[in-house]
Design an enzyme around this catalytic site. Structure first.
Site, PDB file in Angstrom:
ATOM      1  CB  SER A   1      51.936  40.031  45.561  1.00 30.33           C
ATOM      2  OG  SER A   1      53.200  39.422  45.631  1.00 30.33           O
TER       3      SER A   1
ATOM      4  CB  SER B   1      53.007  37.544  40.460  1.00 29.69           C
ATOM      5  OG  SER B   1      51.878  38.169  41.022  1.00 29.69           O
TER       6      SER B   1
ATOM      7  CG  ASP C   1      49.686  35.746  41.815  1.00 32.48           C
ATOM      8  OD1 ASP C   1      49.890  36.918  42.145  1.00 32.48           O
ATOM      9  OD2 ASP C   1      50.055  35.265  40.730  1.00 32.48           O
TER      10      ASP C   1
END
Length: 355
Positions: free
Chosen positions: A238, A276, A278
């Site tokens: 992340s 991830s 983000d």
């Protein structure tokens, strides 16, 4: 451990716009940052606090916006920011399993300053962002406490450490040690200087994908087994991107600006992988919404959108450089079960033949 190095000490400057005096999120007047770091035994974690201004954030709410590039994350408070376009607590960064603890700490912090919360006035929206530091940290220990969150808030200052500190203590980036990084740019509008700054909690990227500003690809040693280290196989982790400015923007303009954080990620080699989380959040101290406002109609200043490209450029540059800042400042670290991450600064010295 963190080093005293920053990205520009290793020649890693991004773009051509001038930086603020600290090259930091805290170049935006009034913004302060504090850390609480837990580094003991198998613990490599902590809390980082961002205070938008020195006043009562619940009653003097900065205009804000959020943008999710890839939503594999467990942050708290984003729905209300998206709907109302303001934030009303400081921002806390921590590990994934400590979001609830930090949210409770923010609620207690707000209620202590505003005893009418939930009784004579509205409840409060605590804002907590997270990354998974479980490769280096014993995340199952649930070690972060409300006291740690309060300590990070109390430590807030314009001058703060970067690298493997606070929430960044156990984070990894592109197979290297990651963590906290920051950068800023100064822009001139109508003869006045303003600043746009970013702080990142960097914990993303597949090992081998990192690209430096000159295009050089840098990879950690690949002697380890990809089956035992997820950073060698898939892009997951992340990154949390917190942007602040004193330019008067409305929440729609802020969202447009923080979307350009994705440009900075892409320049470094990221493609925002499936696993991830983000997420970018931006706020401005140039527009404040008053909780106790009595007027039916209120005025708000905003940027002429014909000038907004300057901020798009700045946002891309500061995001890219803040991530490099985290990578350079965070030295090598060994954590839980002997898991190790090398430091980017050592790899760069080897590349330049200095070691």
């Amino acid at each position: 451990m963190s080093t005293s190095l920053r990205a520009r000490d290793m020649g890693l400057a991004c773009g051509s716009l001038p930086t603020g005096p600290r090259n930091s999120l805290s170049d935006v007047p009034g913004v302060t940052i504090g850390h609480r770091t837990l580094h003991d035994g198998d613990l490599r974690t902590g809390v980082t606090a961002i205070l938008p201004h020195a006043g009562n954030v619940y009653r003097e709410k900065p205009v804000a916006a959020v943008h999710v590039l890839n939503g594999f994350g467990k942050s708290a408070g984003l729905v209300q920011v998206e709907e109302l376009g303001t934030l009303e607590t400081p921002i806390l960064l921590t590990n994934t399993l400590s979001v609830g603890t930090c949210a409770t700490a923010l609620v207690r912090h707000a209620v202590a300053a505003n005893p009418d919360i939930g009784r004579e006035t509205a409840t409060v929206n605590p804002l907590v962002f997270e990354c998974n530091d479980g490769w280096l940290n014993d995340i199952q220990a649930l070690a972060v406490t409300e006291e740690d969150a309060r300590a990070a808030l109390d430590a807030a200052s314009p001058d703060f450490a970067v690298g493997a500190v606070g929430a960044g203590c156990g984070m990894s980036t592109f197979g290297f040690k990651g963590g906290i990084g920051t950068s800023s740019r100064r822009v001139n509008l109508d003869g006045r200087d303003f600043h746009l700054g970013v702080l990142v909690l960097s914990n993303f990227g597949r090992a081998g994908d990192l690209r430096l500003p000159d295009g050089t690809r840098v990879s950690p040693e690949m002697a380890r087994d990809p089956a035992k280290d997820p950073a060698l196989e898939t892009e997951k982790g992340s990154i949390i991107i917190i942007a602040a400015t004193d330019i008067p923007l409305n929440d729609r303009q802020l969202k447009r600006v923080i979307r350009r954080s994705g440009v900075g990620l892409a320049r470094l080699g990221s493609f925002w992988g499936h696993g991830s989380g983000d997420i970018a959040l931006g706020f401005t101290t140039g527009n404040i919404v008053h909780h106790d406002e009595e007027a039916a109609l209120v005025e708000q200043c905003m940027l002429n959108e014909n000038r907004i490209d300057l901020l798009f450029e700045a946002m891309a540059d500061v995001t890219q450089e803040a991530i490099l800042d985290a990578l350079v400042a965070a030295g090598p670290m060994t954590g839980r079960d002997g898991h190790h991450r090398p430091g980017l600064s050592d790899a760069l010295k080897h590349l330049s033949g200095k070691v």
